[in-house]
Motif scaffolding. Structure first.
Motif, PDB file in Angstrom:
ATOM      1  N   UNK A   1      29.318  14.484  16.943  1.00  0.00           N
ATOM      2  CA  UNK A   1      29.076  15.201  18.191  1.00  0.00           C
ATOM      3  C   UNK A   1      29.673  16.612  18.149  1.00  0.00           C
ATOM      4  N   UNK A   2      30.915  16.712  17.655  1.00  0.00           N
ATOM      5  CA  UNK A   2      31.600  18.003  17.652  1.00  0.00           C
ATOM      6  C   UNK A   2      30.926  18.991  16.712  1.00  0.00           C
ATOM      7  N   UNK A   3      30.546  18.512  15.531  1.00  0.00           N
ATOM      8  CA  UNK A   3      29.888  19.403  14.572  1.00  0.00           C
ATOM      9  C   UNK A   3      28.523  19.850  15.093  1.00  0.00           C
ATOM     10  N   UNK A   4      27.791  18.941  15.723  1.00  0.00           N
ATOM     11  CA  UNK A   4      26.483  19.296  16.269  1.00  0.00           C
ATOM     12  C   UNK A   4      26.602  20.328  17.389  1.00  0.00           C
ATOM     13  N   UNK A   5      27.758  20.343  18.060  1.00  0.00           N
ATOM     14  CA  UNK A   5      27.984  21.311  19.143  1.00  0.00           C
ATOM     15  C   UNK A   5      28.481  22.657  18.625  1.00  0.00           C
ATOM     16  N   UNK A   6      28.666  22.777  17.309  1.00  0.00           N
ATOM     17  CA  UNK A   6      29.064  24.055  16.726  1.00  0.00           C
ATOM     18  C   UNK A   6      30.551  24.232  16.525  1.00  0.00           C
ATOM     19  N   UNK A   7      31.345  23.181  16.705  1.00  0.00           N
ATOM     20  CA  UNK A   7      32.790  23.308  16.505  1.00  0.00           C
ATOM     21  C   UNK A   7      33.106  23.350  15.020  1.00  0.00           C
ATOM     22  N   UNK A   8      34.174  24.058  14.676  1.00  0.00           N
ATOM     23  CA  UNK A   8      34.614  24.143  13.289  1.00  0.00           C
ATOM     24  C   UNK A   8      35.715  23.107  13.034  1.00  0.00           C
ATOM     25  N   UNK A   9      36.192  23.050  11.793  1.00  0.00           N
ATOM     26  CA  UNK A   9      37.233  22.080  11.435  1.00  0.00           C
ATOM     27  C   UNK A   9      38.486  22.240  12.282  1.00  0.00           C
ATOM     28  N   UNK A  10      38.937  23.465  12.465  1.00  0.00           N
ATOM     29  CA  UNK A  10      40.139  23.697  13.265  1.00  0.00           C
ATOM     30  C   UNK A  10      39.960  23.172  14.688  1.00  0.00           C
ATOM     31  N   UNK A  11      38.824  23.468  15.294  1.00  0.00           N
ATOM     32  CA  UNK A  11      38.551  22.999  16.652  1.00  0.00           C
ATOM     33  C   UNK A  11      38.627  21.475  16.734  1.00  0.00           C
ATOM     34  N   UNK A  12      37.967  20.813  15.791  1.00  0.00           N
ATOM     35  CA  UNK A  12      37.898  19.351  15.824  1.00  0.00           C
ATOM     36  C   UNK A  12      39.270  18.750  15.543  1.00  0.00           C
TER      37      UNK A  12
ATOM     38  N   UNK B   1      46.345   7.044  15.962  1.00  0.00           N
ATOM     39  CA  UNK B   1      47.660   7.609  15.714  1.00  0.00           C
ATOM     40  C   UNK B   1      47.533   9.128  15.599  1.00  0.00           C
ATOM     41  N   UNK B   2      48.676   9.794  15.424  1.00  0.00           N
ATOM     42  CA  UNK B   2      48.679  11.258  15.327  1.00  0.00           C
ATOM     43  C   UNK B   2      48.438  11.681  13.880  1.00  0.00           C
ATOM     44  N   UNK B   3      47.310  12.321  13.588  1.00  0.00           N
ATOM     45  CA  UNK B   3      47.025  12.709  12.205  1.00  0.00           C
ATOM     46  C   UNK B   3      47.838  13.924  11.779  1.00  0.00           C
ATOM     47  N   UNK B   4      47.893  14.139  10.466  1.00  0.00           N
ATOM     48  CA  UNK B   4      48.478  15.372   9.945  1.00  0.00           C
ATOM     49  C   UNK B   4      47.469  16.007   9.004  1.00  0.00           C
ATOM     50  N   UNK B   5      47.005  17.183   9.371  1.00  0.00           N
ATOM     51  CA  UNK B   5      46.029  17.933   8.591  1.00  0.00           C
ATOM     52  C   UNK B   5      46.666  19.241   8.127  1.00  0.00           C
ATOM     53  N   UNK B   6      47.033  19.328   6.874  1.00  0.00           N
ATOM     54  CA  UNK B   6      47.639  20.546   6.329  1.00  0.00           C
ATOM     55  C   UNK B   6      46.705  21.742   6.473  1.00  0.00           C
ATOM     56  N   UNK B   7      45.413  21.471   6.368  1.00  0.00           N
ATOM     57  CA  UNK B   7      44.425  22.547   6.376  1.00  0.00           C
ATOM     58  C   UNK B   7      44.132  23.072   7.783  1.00  0.00           C
ATOM     59  N   UNK B   8      44.743  22.503   8.810  1.00  0.00           N
ATOM     60  CA  UNK B   8      44.348  22.757  10.195  1.00  0.00           C
ATOM     61  C   UNK B   8      44.316  24.248  10.535  1.00  0.00           C
ATOM     62  N   UNK B   9      45.302  25.009  10.053  1.00  0.00           N
ATOM     63  CA  UNK B   9      45.384  26.431  10.399  1.00  0.00           C
ATOM     64  C   UNK B   9      45.063  27.341   9.207  1.00  0.00           C
ATOM     65  N   UNK B  10      44.465  26.780   8.178  1.00  0.00           N
ATOM     66  CA  UNK B  10      43.996  27.616   7.084  1.00  0.00           C
ATOM     67  C   UNK B  10      42.767  28.408   7.544  1.00  0.00           C
ATOM     68  N   UNK B  11      42.566  29.608   7.032  1.00  0.00           N
ATOM     69  CA  UNK B  11      41.404  30.410   7.466  1.00  0.00           C
ATOM     70  C   UNK B  11      40.072  29.736   7.170  1.00  0.00           C
ATOM     71  N   UNK B  12      39.994  28.959   6.087  1.00  0.00           N
ATOM     72  CA  UNK B  12      38.736  28.280   5.749  1.00  0.00           C
ATOM     73  C   UNK B  12      38.317  27.299   6.848  1.00  0.00           C
ATOM     74  N   UNK B  13      39.331  26.680   7.510  1.00  0.00           N
ATOM     75  CA  UNK B  13      39.021  25.669   8.528  1.00  0.00           C
ATOM     76  C   UNK B  13      38.392  26.279   9.776  1.00  0.00           C
TER      77      UNK B  13
END
Length: 450
Positions: free
Chosen positions: A358-369, A298-310
């Motif tokens: 896989x995504x974290x091992x490739x260097x992606x951050x939370x926002x990317x994933x 389903x379509x998730x909702x991540x409030x933190x998606x565009x926070x600078x920490x992500x």
């Protein structure tokens, strides 16, 4: 573990020594014994005399107490309150709390505290927030909040919802169609079980059964989630995101990705009591996980998606935590501890965890994933997420099992599916999917198998 509570007129508050013992879980065994003695004091004067005579037989009493302690921790459904004769107290009208699912010292401590609150005669306080029924238990001595209970039959759209939000039977599509009515409480416990080492600080949670407690529509025992109340100054929606620590945002985000949380909004991230010291970031605690582990992508909702920490890269310790996640071991934990959780939801956990690794091992951050897992709206139309697209292509390439194989499609799967589901796949098809999925992700992210 079950706690039966006897209420009579002339209830005496717990002594100072009892209160001190109750404040430390290291004395939980002694606390339960003290609770038993306190409830015995509610009986007649003759029963008290009889108890005093029995207490003179020191060795026998110690043996009985040791047996009570052993049984209280090894037998989940044991009433702790007994008459001096050894007979169980009548339970026809006494408040009672029983652990249905959930283990560990923090869970047992929480249930004992709630039992004491019920014994004191305090009623759970209905909470006005939220769309479902939720009740707050308080400590009868200090007045501090202990726990929040959410009855299954009072969930949004459920039969006994106290806020006039529907009256549908369990098993029907809920507010999120991929999560059925009456199944949110199971997911609350699942989030706690999967938060290994309290990495994201999910509060201790259990599935419990209340009998004769003061809830809405109270004519039958209530199955409910019970979660430790977390003292907090604000929720994340009341302050700017720049105040929150990078680590707590990352820890919550990692959990949300694994569980494909459909409802991580600012109101269910609590800001711990914080003196707002300049240069010191506030820590967040996640609650309300009833809308995680959907039956399909389903379509998730991540409030933190565009926070600078992500957008900040994962730390070495976070990458180490992610690399050690075992989606198949996690799946087995859920099958063992929560047998009513549908296999399709467990498979979503496996897919999302593999994707995260896989995504974290490739260097992606939370926002990317998070963006790769979230659907896009363009021109008034919703387009599948990158994760959905990959899974759809992989699923289409899986060779079908021969017809005479056992079909493992789940029973009761009457919900109209509006996303990529894995619940209709036979065991062999599921194993083939995972093998192809892993190879595709290696190509997408340019890394080796994880």
């Amino acid at each position: 573990m079950a706690v039966a509570i006897n209420q009579h007129h002339g209830f005496k508050p717990f002594s100072r020594s009892q209160r001190c013992k109750l404040q430390s879980f290291s004395h939980l065994d002694q606390t339960i014994l003290e609770l038993n003695r306190a409830t015995l004091s509610h009986h007649s004067f003759k029963q008290k005399q009889k108890l005093q005579q029995q207490q003179q037989h020191t060795h026998l009493l110690e043996s009985e107490e040791a047996d009570i302690i052993h049984r209280s921790f090894s037998t989940p459904c044991l009433p702790l309150t007994t008459l001096s004769s050894g007979e169980d107290l009548p339970s026809s009208s006494h408040p009672r709390i029983e652990i249905v699912r959930g283990t560990g010292a923090p869970v047992h401590a929480l249930v004992v505290e709630v039992a004491i609150a019920m014994a004191s005669g305090l009623h759970p306080k209905p909470l006005p927030n939220g769309l479902g029924g939720a009740y707050l238990f308080c400590n009868p001595i200090s007045g501090k909040n202990i726990a929040v209970a959410k009855p299954v039959d009072e969930e949004p759209l459920a039969l006994n919802n106290p806020k006039d939000l529907g009256s549908q039977l369990p098993g029907q599509p809920g507010l999120k169609t991929s999560i059925r009515i009456g199944e949110a409480a199971t997911r609350e416990l699942a989030a706690y079980l999967l938060d290994h080492g309290s990495f994201a600080a999910v509060p201790p949670t259990a599935l419990v059964k209340f009998s004769h407690a003061s809830f809405f529509a109270n004519d039958a025992p209530k199955l409910a989630s019970l979660q430790r109340f977390i003292g907090h100054a604000f929720d994340a929606g009341e302050l700017g995101p720049s105040l929150y620590s990078v680590s707590s945002v990352h820890q919550i985000g990692i959990l949300d990705i694994r569980l494909l949380n459909l409802d991580r909004h600012a109101g269910n991230m609590l800001v711990m009591n914080h003196g707002f010291v300049p240069g010191v970031a506030a820590h967040l605690v996640p609650i309300d996980h009833g809308f995680c582990l959907p039956e399909w992508l389903d379509d998730p909702y991540f409030e933190w998606l565009h926070w600078p920490q992500a957008s900040t890269p994962f730390s070495n310790s976070e990458l180490d935590y992610i690399s050690k996640l075992d989606p198949f071991k996690d799946a087995q934990i859920l099958r063992s501890e929560l047998p009513l959780l549908r296999e399709s939801s467990i498979r979503v956990l496996v897919v999302c965890t593999i994707f995260l690794k896989h995504a974290a091992a490739a260097g992606l951050c939370l926002t990317d994933i998070g963006l790769l897992m979230t659907r896009e709206f363009c021109g008034g139309k919703e387009t599948p997420s990158e994760l959905e697209t990959i899974c759809s292509q992989v699923k289409a390439s899986v060779p079908l099992d021969v017809p005479n194989n056992n079909n493992e499609e789940e029973e009761g799967s009457s919900c109209e599916i509006s996303g990529i589901s894995f619940g209709d796949m036979r065991k062999g098809e599921w194993e083939s999917f995972l093998e192809i999925f892993d190879k595709v992700l290696c190509g997408v992210f340019g890394n080796k198998q994880v």
